[in-house]
Scaffold this active site. Structure first.
Site, PDB file in Angstrom:
ATOM      1  N   GLN A  19     -22.224 -15.314  33.784  1.00 22.95           N
ATOM      2  CA  GLN A  19     -21.205 -16.063  33.058  1.00 22.95           C
ATOM      3  C   GLN A  19     -19.911 -16.001  33.864  1.00 22.95           C
ATOM      4  OE1 GLN A  19     -18.335 -16.867  29.297  1.00 22.95           O
ATOM      5  NE2 GLN A  19     -19.816 -15.247  29.005  1.00 22.95           N
ATOM      6  N   HIS A  67     -25.742 -18.665  20.874  1.00 21.95           N
ATOM      7  CA  HIS A  67     -24.869 -17.523  21.134  1.00 21.95           C
ATOM      8  C   HIS A  67     -25.112 -16.435  20.086  1.00 21.95           C
ATOM      9  CE1 HIS A  67     -21.146 -15.069  21.131  1.00 21.95           C
ATOM     10  NE2 HIS A  67     -21.089 -15.344  22.425  1.00 21.95           N
ATOM     11  N   SER A  91     -13.895 -18.938  26.767  1.00 20.56           N
ATOM     12  CA  SER A  91     -13.684 -18.258  25.494  1.00 20.56           C
ATOM     13  C   SER A  91     -13.310 -19.237  24.396  1.00 20.56           C
ATOM     14  CB  SER A  91     -12.572 -17.212  25.653  1.00 20.56           C
ATOM     15  OG  SER A  91     -12.342 -16.528  24.448  1.00 20.56           O
ATOM     16  N   CYS A  92     -13.622 -18.831  23.170  1.00 22.10           N
ATOM     17  CA  CYS A  92     -13.223 -19.602  22.003  1.00 22.10           C
ATOM     18  C   CYS A  92     -11.701 -19.654  21.847  1.00 22.10           C
ATOM     19  CB  CYS A  92     -13.845 -19.013  20.748  1.00 22.10           C
ATOM     20  SG  CYS A  92     -13.516 -17.242  20.554  1.00 22.10           S
ATOM     21  N   GLN A 122     -21.618 -22.220  20.842  1.00 22.94           N
ATOM     22  CA  GLN A 122     -21.625 -20.889  20.236  1.00 22.94           C
ATOM     23  C   GLN A 122     -21.319 -20.977  18.739  1.00 22.94           C
ATOM     24  OE1 GLN A 122     -18.699 -18.319  22.024  1.00 22.94           O
ATOM     25  NE2 GLN A 122     -17.122 -19.891  22.105  1.00 22.94           N
ATOM     26  N   LYS A 174     -16.596 -16.431  33.395  1.00 19.52           N
ATOM     27  CA  LYS A 174     -15.680 -16.530  32.247  1.00 19.52           C
ATOM     28  C   LYS A 174     -14.309 -16.913  32.793  1.00 19.52           C
ATOM     29  CE  LYS A 174     -16.449 -14.176  28.633  1.00 19.52           C
ATOM     30  NZ  LYS A 174     -16.493 -13.763  27.247  1.00 19.52           N
ATOM     31  N   ASP A 211     -25.954 -13.742  22.823  1.00 16.85           N
ATOM     32  CA  ASP A 211     -25.054 -12.722  23.348  1.00 16.85           C
ATOM     33  C   ASP A 211     -25.125 -11.518  22.421  1.00 16.85           C
ATOM     34  OD1 ASP A 211     -23.041 -11.182  24.430  1.00 16.85           O
ATOM     35  OD2 ASP A 211     -21.609 -12.831  24.624  1.00 16.85           O
ATOM     36  N   GLU A 238     -27.646 -12.349  26.905  1.00 13.80           N
ATOM     37  CA  GLU A 238     -26.368 -12.045  27.545  1.00 13.80           C
ATOM     38  C   GLU A 238     -25.889 -10.659  27.142  1.00 13.80           C
ATOM     39  OE1 GLU A 238     -21.835 -13.916  27.887  1.00 13.80           O
ATOM     40  OE2 GLU A 238     -23.488 -15.138  27.106  1.00 13.80           O
ATOM     41  N   ASP A 246     -22.029 -10.592  31.762  1.00 15.13           N
ATOM     42  CA  ASP A 246     -20.691 -11.009  31.320  1.00 15.13           C
ATOM     43  C   ASP A 246     -19.736  -9.840  31.531  1.00 15.13           C
ATOM     44  OD1 ASP A 246     -18.423 -11.947  30.111  1.00 15.13           O
ATOM     45  OD2 ASP A 246     -19.257 -12.154  28.118  1.00 15.13           O
TER      46      ASP A 246
END
Length: 427
Positions: free
Chosen positions: A330, A197, A361-362, A175, A332, A239, A274, A308
């Site tokens: 996704q 992303h 997640s980042c 991403q 998550k 996304d 997404e 998502d």
């Protein structure tokens, strides 16, 4: 008689996630930037500013043989949005962990991963524990089971779910964050399987009638041909944070029409979109996404819808997969909770012919990312997010190298088993 190690004590270590928490509602409302900050008043409960540094809480299980195994608790970038748990409050999580989870850990049999998760992560006062706790504690329990069995985390998952020992790599998805162009170039030069992303999370980035977004999609495809190695042909995954619905209208037909036009802009590429729209609840998302999927399937397009928001827990994922309300889900991981549920979610998707994207997640940590790799490889997910952070290079290194090391170990295991079998047969 030798007994398995037990949990002798538990320690906690406050830490940092790898990016920031962002108030999605405020960003959608069109707040201004000031450098890396967003200006304005937060709209989502728990946020004191629109962008806040992410935090983590590590939990270390001190086993009776003095080995310490760790897991990391945290929440996702857009906490409190799309039906998710509220933003991670480290003091509250630490208090609940001390009063509820640690006493359970000290009496748990941690040699069996699934049984340990069921016991330690049982409901408290009729409710699930915060999903951040489930996520971090289950990582530590998986590492404890792997230590006791002297195997990799992936082998524990394979054994507990009666899966064959995996042989294939899982495609890597990176991403870009807001540094789109530079990070796209990095991804292409590193031959990432799925990209970029794009973080299309505002009207400015989507553009009037989606024009800005469509130009970006075409540029990404063109760039893969310009600087990619011969034969490089990634999946294009974007996304859009619901902006097709916000800008084009919330009717499934209009959303499917727009997605088809984007796919026509990049012929020959598999296109993932997404979160094309956020219908505000799991029930509405389920119903309307199923319509969008049906419309796209009838057209035979290369476009695929990825769900998502509003599809968070294992129960949600099961419902979307059975209803074919997405081409890919996704998963998550911090929103799913226990990584046992994430593993189960991949298998549920595969059983129902729906793609399983093991995401996250980042805001995660290197420790949680490495655990995710083992789950993805063991269950043979369709793709895995390169995480944590938004720097691209670090995430590709952490996830990609962990996968490479893991598959080398599994190949070694297979060769040793083969040699032992040959030796026994010869004897």
């Amino acid at each position: 008689m030798r007994t398995s190690p037990t949990v002798r004590d538990v320690i906690l270590a406050p830490g940092n996630g790898s990016f920031f928490y962002d108030d999605q509602a405020a960003i959608r409302a069109g707040v201004a930037h000031d450098g890396f900050r967003y200006l304005g008043t937060p709209l989502t409960p728990g946020f004191t500013t629109i962008r806040m540094p992410s935090r983590s809480l590590s939990i270390g299980l001190i086993l009776s043989d003095d080995v310490i195994v760790w897991g990391d608790m945290m929440s996702v970038q857009y906490s409190g949005a799309g039906g998710r748990d509220p933003i991670f409050q480290i003091d509250e999580i630490q208090t609940l962990t001390g009063s509820v989870v640690i006493p359970r850990l000290l009496t748990a049999d941690v040699s069996g991963f699934l049984a340990a998760c069921e016991f330690v992560l049982a409901y408290h006062e009729g409710r699930r524990l915060p999903l951040a706790i489930e996520y971090g504690v289950s990582q530590a329990l998986l590492r404890a089971a792997a230590h006791i069995a002297r195997t990799t985390l992936a082998e524990v998952i394979s054994s507990e779910y009666r899966l064959p020992l995996p042989e294939k790599t899982v495609p890597l998805y990176a991403q870009s964050g807001d540094s789109r162009e530079i990070n796209v170039d990095k991804m292409i030069l590193k031959a990432v399987d799925v990209l970029p992303h794009g973080l299309i999370n505002s009207r400015e980035k989507f553009g009037a009638s989606g024009g800005t977004f469509r130009e970006f999609v075409k540029w990404v495809a063109k760039r893969t041909r310009e600087i990619g190695e011969p034969g490089y042909h990634p999946v294009l995954h974007f996304d859009v944070y619901g902006w097709i619905g916000f800008e084009m209208g919330m009717e499934p037909q209009k959303i499917a029409d727009f997605i088809s036009r984007v796919a026509d802009d990049v012929p020959g590429y598999r296109l993932h979109i997404e979160c094309p729209a956020d219908f505000g609840s799991t029930e509405a998302q389920l119903e309307e996404y199923a319509k969008i999927v049906t419309l796209l399937d009838r057209r035979g397009t290369e476009a695929r819808v990825v769900v998502d928001e509003q599809c968070n827990t294992l129960d949600d994922i099961r419902r979307f997969a059975k209803a074919k309300a997405a081409h890919l889900v996704q998963i998550k991981m911090p929103d799913v909770g226990s990584i046992a549920d994430s593993a189960n979610a991949v298998l549920v998707c595969k059983e129902n012919g729906v793609g399983a994207y093991l995401g996250g997640s980042c805001t995660e940590t290197d420790l949680s990312a490495r655990a995710a790799v083992n789950v993805a490889v063991a269950t043979q997910a369709d793709m895995i997010l390169a995480k944590p952070g938004m720097g691209v290079d670090e995430a590709i290194s952490i996830v990609g190298n962990e996968q490479s090391r893991l598959l080398s170990i599994l190949n070694y295991r297979r060769s040793q088993n083969f040699l032992q079998t040959v030796s026994a047969t010869s004897a």
